[in-house]
Design an enzyme around this catalytic site. Structure first.
Site, PDB file in Angstrom:
ATOM      1  N   LYS A  83      -6.906   3.040  -3.056  1.00 26.72           N
ATOM      2  CA  LYS A  83      -7.523   3.441  -1.801  1.00 26.72           C
ATOM      3  C   LYS A  83      -7.584   4.780  -1.258  1.00 26.72           C
ATOM      4  O   LYS A  83      -6.852   5.638  -1.664  1.00 26.72           O
ATOM      5  CB  LYS A  83      -6.363   2.518  -1.011  1.00 26.72           C
ATOM      6  CG  LYS A  83      -6.596   2.359   0.518  1.00 26.72           C
ATOM      7  CD  LYS A  83      -5.255   1.926   1.359  1.00 26.72           C
ATOM      8  CE  LYS A  83      -5.357   1.832   2.619  1.00 26.72           C
ATOM      9  NZ  LYS A  83      -4.359   1.379   3.268  1.00 26.72           N
TER      10      LYS A  83
ATOM     11  N   ASP B 108       0.774  -1.228   0.114  1.00 26.27           N
ATOM     12  CA  ASP B 108      -0.045   0.066  -0.019  1.00 26.27           C
ATOM     13  C   ASP B 108       0.919   1.157   0.033  1.00 26.27           C
ATOM     14  O   ASP B 108       1.477   1.512   0.915  1.00 26.27           O
ATOM     15  CB  ASP B 108      -0.863   0.112   1.138  1.00 26.27           C
ATOM     16  CG  ASP B 108      -1.941  -1.065   1.265  1.00 26.27           C
ATOM     17  OD1 ASP B 108      -1.799  -2.225   0.731  1.00 26.27           O
ATOM     18  OD2 ASP B 108      -3.032  -0.916   1.759  1.00 26.27           O
TER      19      ASP B 108
ATOM     20  N   LYS C 164     -10.176   0.005  -2.064  1.00 28.73           N
ATOM     21  CA  LYS C 164     -10.220  -0.075  -0.511  1.00 28.73           C
ATOM     22  C   LYS C 164     -10.494   1.063  -0.046  1.00 28.73           C
ATOM     23  O   LYS C 164      -9.507   2.066   0.173  1.00 28.73           O
ATOM     24  CB  LYS C 164      -8.680  -0.715  -0.425  1.00 28.73           C
ATOM     25  CG  LYS C 164      -8.576  -0.717   1.104  1.00 28.73           C
ATOM     26  CD  LYS C 164      -7.019  -1.336   1.306  1.00 28.73           C
ATOM     27  CE  LYS C 164      -6.753  -1.466   2.724  1.00 28.73           C
ATOM     28  NZ  LYS C 164      -5.276  -1.775   3.075  1.00 28.73           N
TER      29      LYS C 164
END
Length: 309
Positions: free
Chosen positions: A209, A146, A245
């Site tokens: 995300k 991430d 996400k």
């Protein structure tokens, strides 16, 4: 004749041509999602689905080997009193804890190890350091990385720099999947969220995300809807699926189900799987478990019946 397929390098999209976001329309649509009523068996299925989509997360300066190991135990054994529970999708930790998580999850390859990288949460580091951190996470055993974008560069209009950084980090990931964190609370407008989403996907993001979870606002339904719509349009234009996400501030089962309703009605059933949708959360799992116990027994259990980590 040479018939080999030539793969052209990614090109920065024309962000000035990205459609503007109708904020009023987004808010009205979100309001309708929040009125959907999910009952009985459908609710149980939704609660279990949300549970299976969680990236169980600890990203604190006080993280220890024991804390990460305990988190992995919870990932593998959410609540022994409930039969037929799914496991969470992943455990998300700092790069220095990836090896700890990998060892603790040995024999459970279906639970991924995710690692934040690229000077999380600020992103304020030279690219060389970001790439070194990414490679460290992957070498330690991370299945997913991430990364955070350089929001300052993006807000200054240095789109090519942000684009090139994502491409470089994607290459450093090797076989690991890349989730690109936009930190939408710092982008300021839904139009910027849309442009950042388009940029990240064209640069090769496997997931986009919302947030690091370290600032407010973090994930919100309107921001997530804009990102889902960007994913939908990108898929229709390119044929490549990208995951989503939302992370930060999602701690209640009712809210998680609203996200799933929005996902289903925006992208369709093909995205209703941990392969394509995740919740970044540390406390959501317990509320989902409490709701599942309520569906089974008719009464709520105290939060003390569930492990905190």
């Amino acid at each position: 004749m040479n018939t080999a397929v030539r793969h052209l390098p990614p090109q920065l999209p024309a962000l000035d041509r990205v459609p503007r976001v109708d904020q009023v329309g987004v808010e009205e649509r979100v309001a309708r999602f929040c009125t959907r009523s999910i009952k009985k068996d459908s609710k149980v299925q939704a609660l279990k689905l949300a549970l299976s989509m969680i990236d169980l997360t600890t990203l604190e300066g006080q993280d220890t080997v024991g804390k990460v190991t305990q988190l992995c135990q919870k990932a593998m054994h959410l609540h022994s009193a409930l039969p037929d529970l799914p496991h969470v999708a992943a455990v998300c930790v700092y790069p220095t804890m990836v090896g700890v998580a990998r060892r603790a999850l040995r024999g459970h390859d279906d639970i991924k190890v995710a690692s934040v990288a690229t000077a999380f949460p600020s992103g304020m580091a030279p690219l060389s350091i970001k790439l070194e951190e990414t490679r460290l996470a992957v070498e330690e055993g991370a299945d997913e990385v991430d990364m955070v974008i350089s929001r300052g560069a993006f807000l200054q209009g240095e789109y090519q720099r942000v684009f090139d950084e994502i491409i470089a980090v994607k290459e450093a990931c090797g076989q690991a999947h890349l989730k690109v964190i936009l930190e939408t609370g710092e982008l300021g407008t839904l139009d910027r969220v849309r442009r950042a989403s388009v940029l990240a996907m064209h640069a090769g993001a496997d997931f986009i995300k919302t947030s690091t979870g370290k600032i407010q606002p973090a994930a919100t339904l309107p921001v997530t809807l804009v990102m889902l719509q960007a994913i939908r349009d990108y898929y229709h234009a390119t044929g490549r699926k990208v995951g989503m996400k939302p992370a930060g501030g999602i701690s209640k089962a009712k809210l998680a189900i609203q996200y799933l309703v929005m996902l289903r009605e925006t992208l369709g059933a093909g995205w209703l799987t941990p392969e394509w949708f995740r919740f970044g959360a540390s406390t959501l799992a317990n509320d989902l478990l409490m709701q599942l116990v309520k569906q089974q027994t008719g009464v709520y259990q105290s939060g003390d019946y569930f492990s905190k980590d």
